[in-house]
Scaffold this motif. Structure first.
Motif, PDB file in Angstrom:
ATOM      1  N   LYS A 233      15.112 -37.674  12.570  1.00 54.73           N
ATOM      2  CA  LYS A 233      13.860 -37.373  11.867  1.00 54.73           C
ATOM      3  C   LYS A 233      12.882 -36.577  12.725  1.00 54.73           C
ATOM      4  O   LYS A 233      12.027 -35.860  12.205  1.00 54.73           O
ATOM      5  N   TRP A 234      12.980 -36.715  14.047  1.00 55.53           N
ATOM      6  CA  TRP A 234      12.024 -36.096  14.963  1.00 55.53           C
ATOM      7  C   TRP A 234      12.740 -35.218  15.975  1.00 55.53           C
ATOM      8  O   TRP A 234      13.915 -35.430  16.286  1.00 55.53           O
ATOM      9  N   ALA A 235      12.004 -34.239  16.495  1.00 57.04           N
ATOM     10  CA  ALA A 235      12.510 -33.344  17.534  1.00 57.04           C
ATOM     11  C   ALA A 235      11.333 -32.943  18.412  1.00 57.04           C
ATOM     12  O   ALA A 235      10.179 -33.293  18.130  1.00 57.04           O
ATOM     13  N   TYR A 236      11.613 -32.191  19.482  1.00 60.37           N
ATOM     14  CA  TYR A 236      10.507 -31.718  20.318  1.00 60.37           C
ATOM     15  C   TYR A 236      10.796 -30.349  20.899  1.00 60.37           C
ATOM     16  O   TYR A 236      11.953 -29.915  20.995  1.00 60.37           O
ATOM     17  N   ILE A 237       9.707 -29.662  21.278  1.00 62.14           N
ATOM     18  CA  ILE A 237       9.771 -28.504  22.165  1.00 62.14           C
ATOM     19  C   ILE A 237       8.911 -28.840  23.377  1.00 62.14           C
ATOM     20  O   ILE A 237       7.951 -29.611  23.277  1.00 62.14           O
ATOM     21  N   ALA A 238       9.247 -28.261  24.530  1.00 59.37           N
ATOM     22  CA  ALA A 238       8.515 -28.594  25.748  1.00 59.37           C
ATOM     23  C   ALA A 238       8.688 -27.505  26.790  1.00 59.37           C
ATOM     24  O   ALA A 238       9.639 -26.709  26.731  1.00 59.37           O
ATOM     25  N   THR A 239       7.792 -27.480  27.748  1.00 55.11           N
ATOM     26  CA  THR A 239       7.929 -26.639  28.936  1.00 55.11           C
ATOM     27  C   THR A 239       7.574 -27.473  30.155  1.00 55.11           C
ATOM     28  O   THR A 239       6.791 -28.425  30.070  1.00 55.11           O
ATOM     29  N   TYR A 240       8.157 -27.097  31.306  1.00 51.01           N
ATOM     30  CA  TYR A 240       7.848 -27.805  32.543  1.00 51.01           C
ATOM     31  C   TYR A 240       7.963 -26.840  33.718  1.00 51.01           C
ATOM     32  O   TYR A 240       8.874 -26.022  33.782  1.00 51.01           O
ATOM     33  N   GLY A 241       7.009 -26.938  34.645  1.00 46.38           N
ATOM     34  CA  GLY A 241       7.060 -26.108  35.842  1.00 46.38           C
ATOM     35  C   GLY A 241       5.688 -25.941  36.446  1.00 46.38           C
ATOM     36  O   GLY A 241       4.734 -26.630  36.078  1.00 46.38           O
ATOM     37  N   ASP A 242       5.575 -24.990  37.370  1.00 47.98           N
ATOM     38  CA  ASP A 242       4.304 -24.779  38.077  1.00 47.98           C
ATOM     39  C   ASP A 242       3.371 -23.935  37.214  1.00 47.98           C
ATOM     40  O   ASP A 242       3.041 -22.796  37.543  1.00 47.98           O
ATOM     41  N   GLN A 243       2.932 -24.525  36.106  1.00 51.03           N
ATOM     42  CA  GLN A 243       2.114 -23.810  35.129  1.00 51.03           C
ATOM     43  C   GLN A 243       0.690 -24.351  35.014  1.00 51.03           C
ATOM     44  O   GLN A 243      -0.035 -23.989  34.082  1.00 51.03           O
ATOM     45  N   SER A 244       0.280 -25.211  35.953  1.00 49.45           N
ATOM     46  CA  SER A 244      -1.113 -25.654  35.938  1.00 49.45           C
ATOM     47  C   SER A 244      -1.996 -24.564  36.545  1.00 49.45           C
ATOM     48  O   SER A 244      -1.508 -23.590  37.127  1.00 49.45           O
ATOM     49  N   MET A 245      -3.297 -24.753  36.448  1.00 48.36           N
ATOM     50  CA  MET A 245      -4.256 -23.809  37.039  1.00 48.36           C
ATOM     51  C   MET A 245      -4.092 -23.723  38.551  1.00 48.36           C
ATOM     52  O   MET A 245      -4.520 -22.754  39.170  1.00 48.36           O
ATOM     53  N   PHE A 246      -3.461 -24.743  39.143  1.00 45.99           N
ATOM     54  CA  PHE A 246      -3.323 -24.800  40.592  1.00 45.99           C
ATOM     55  C   PHE A 246      -1.879 -24.588  41.032  1.00 45.99           C
ATOM     56  O   PHE A 246      -1.508 -24.936  42.143  1.00 45.99           O
ATOM     57  N   GLN A 247      -1.067 -24.015  40.125  1.00 44.87           N
ATOM     58  CA  GLN A 247       0.331 -23.688  40.423  1.00 44.87           C
ATOM     59  C   GLN A 247       1.123 -24.910  40.876  1.00 44.87           C
ATOM     60  O   GLN A 247       1.980 -24.822  41.754  1.00 44.87           O
ATOM     61  N   ASP A 248       0.806 -26.061  40.286  1.00 50.42           N
ATOM     62  CA  ASP A 248       1.654 -27.221  40.516  1.00 50.42           C
ATOM     63  C   ASP A 248       2.245 -27.672  39.186  1.00 50.42           C
ATOM     64  O   ASP A 248       1.918 -27.147  38.122  1.00 50.42           O
ATOM     65  N   ASN A 249       3.144 -28.638  39.243  1.00 46.22           N
ATOM     66  CA  ASN A 249       3.962 -28.964  38.072  1.00 46.22           C
ATOM     67  C   ASN A 249       3.168 -29.624  36.950  1.00 46.22           C
ATOM     68  O   ASN A 249       2.431 -30.598  37.169  1.00 46.22           O
ATOM     69  N   LEU A 250       3.365 -29.079  35.773  1.00 45.82           N
ATOM     70  CA  LEU A 250       2.754 -29.594  34.551  1.00 45.82           C
ATOM     71  C   LEU A 250       3.785 -29.519  33.440  1.00 45.82           C
ATOM     72  O   LEU A 250       4.428 -28.477  33.241  1.00 45.82           O
ATOM     73  N   GLY A 251       3.954 -30.620  32.730  1.00 46.41           N
ATOM     74  CA  GLY A 251       4.820 -30.646  31.559  1.00 46.41           C
ATOM     75  C   GLY A 251       3.992 -30.728  30.294  1.00 46.41           C
ATOM     76  O   GLY A 251       2.976 -31.431  30.250  1.00 46.41           O
ATOM     77  N   MET A 252       4.408 -30.000  29.261  1.00 42.99           N
ATOM     78  CA  MET A 252       3.745 -30.044  27.962  1.00 42.99           C
ATOM     79  C   MET A 252       4.807 -30.153  26.884  1.00 42.99           C
ATOM     80  O   MET A 252       5.852 -29.508  26.967  1.00 42.99           O
ATOM     81  N   ALA A 253       4.532 -30.945  25.853  1.00 45.61           N
ATOM     82  CA  ALA A 253       5.514 -31.155  24.787  1.00 45.61           C
ATOM     83  C   ALA A 253       4.815 -31.398  23.459  1.00 45.61           C
ATOM     84  O   ALA A 253       3.705 -31.950  23.421  1.00 45.61           O
ATOM     85  N   VAL A 254       5.485 -31.006  22.381  1.00 51.92           N
ATOM     86  CA  VAL A 254       5.058 -31.329  21.019  1.00 51.92           C
ATOM     87  C   VAL A 254       6.252 -31.930  20.291  1.00 51.92           C
ATOM     88  O   VAL A 254       7.334 -31.334  20.261  1.00 51.92           O
TER      89      VAL A 254
END
Length: 320
Positions: A233-254
């Motif tokens: 019933k559910w799925a997701y998309i996401a990204t992960y990597g050095d994508q914060s304002m400070f070039q450190d690891n941040l994950g985002m998902a929906v």
């Protein structure tokens, strides 16, 4: 003399109430607030002078636009003891992320001295996402003919916040949102819960139109992580990597309900989830995980494991 004494006592009482409220917020695990300036004046589309005051609800001033300086951190904010978010309550309608280095509530102290300080590292954390022309994470726009349609024409915008021991909520109502040849009302409910990173979003359009979408801003050319199954019933998309304002690891998902989605699209600024035309409530979840959180997720492998655990809960219970 009696009037003076009463005034002093009443002022002292208000001070005690304020201190108690602040203490209660700091002892909470979620918080939502909207804070506006009073005592200043408008100079065209900028608000000058004044001081911020928290309010329970707000009808947006017609003069308000991006960087009008009349709303603290540019719109409503909501947080758990893990993460904090804010929505640009203007034509952009984007959602940004405050990364936290503490499990305490931080929104009451963010942006009191203006918009610049929270873009730099603070004791509590920082703004960690560069939204640019994108949606940020989990916000609502319209996507048609490879073009993003924003909230540039709206008759009236209002917002209110709710706080309880179980959750904090932001409710946003757009009346008369005009894009192309369509004019609709749109409500958004954003809920955050103790000990969780995710926000539960419920979006309800008054008219079934094509192209209503959410997504994740493309900060860098990172791999788009996806997990879906026709049997689930559910799925997701996401990204992960050095994508914060400070070039450190941040994950985002929906996370999205597969039955509600028309297609996934590669937008000009975002990875998009495009919903089917409907007047029924659209439910989805979004979350961010920053490497510098206390006991935070440190690697892509940890992030994917975390997402898959959340997905299993959704597919089993239809809610997190």
């Amino acid at each position: 003399m009696k009037i003076i004494k009463f005034t002093l006592i009443f002022s002292l009482f208000l001070g005690i109430l304020s201190c108690t409220a602040q203490k209660n917020i700091q002892n909470s695990k979620t918080n939502a607030e909207i804070s506006v300036k009073e005592g200043g004046k408008w100079n065209e589309r900028k608000y000058e002078g004044g001081t911020f005051k928290n309010v329970q609800s707000l009808e947006l001033d017609p003069r308000h636009t991006d960087h009008s300086f009349d709303i603290r951190f540019e719109g409503p904010g909501w947080e758990s003891n893990k993460i904090a978010y804010r929505l640009y309550l203007d034509w952009r309608n984007a959602i940004d992320i405050f990364g936290k280095t503490t499990d305490k509530m931080i929104l009451p102290i963010v942006g009191l001295d203006g918009f610049e300080s929270y873009h730099m590292k603070q004791d509590w954390g920082s703004d960690i996402l560069k939204v640019g022309k994108g949606q940020g994470i989990g916000s609502i726009l319209r996507y048609q003919n490879n073009e993003m349609l924003y909230f540039k024409k709206v008759e009236k915008t209002s917002v209110n916040v709710e706080n309880s021991a179980k959750k904090s909520v932001v409710n946003i109502n757009y009346k008369g949102w005009e894009t192309l040849n369509d004019k609709i009302d749109l409500t958004t409910k954003l809920e955050i819960f103790p000990n969780e990173r995710f926000t539960k979003a419920t979006v309800t359009p008054s008219k079934a139109i094509s192209g209503i979408c959410t997504g994740i801003v493309k900060v860098k050319e990172l791999e788009l992580l996806k997990k879906t199954s026709t049997n689930q019933k559910w799925a997701y998309i996401a990204t992960y990597g050095d994508q914060s304002m400070f070039q450190d690891n941040l994950g985002m998902a929906v996370f999205y309900q597969t039955s509600s989605v028309e297609n996934l699209a590669d937008g000009p600024f975002d990875h998009l989830i495009v919903f089917k035309p409907t007047t029924q409530p659209i439910h989805y979840y979004f979350l961010a995980a920053w490497v510098n959180e206390p006991n935070g997720i440190k690697t892509k492998e940890e992030f994917v494991k975390y997402l898959n655990e959340k997905l299993s809960v959704l597919n089993a219970n239809n809610k997190m």
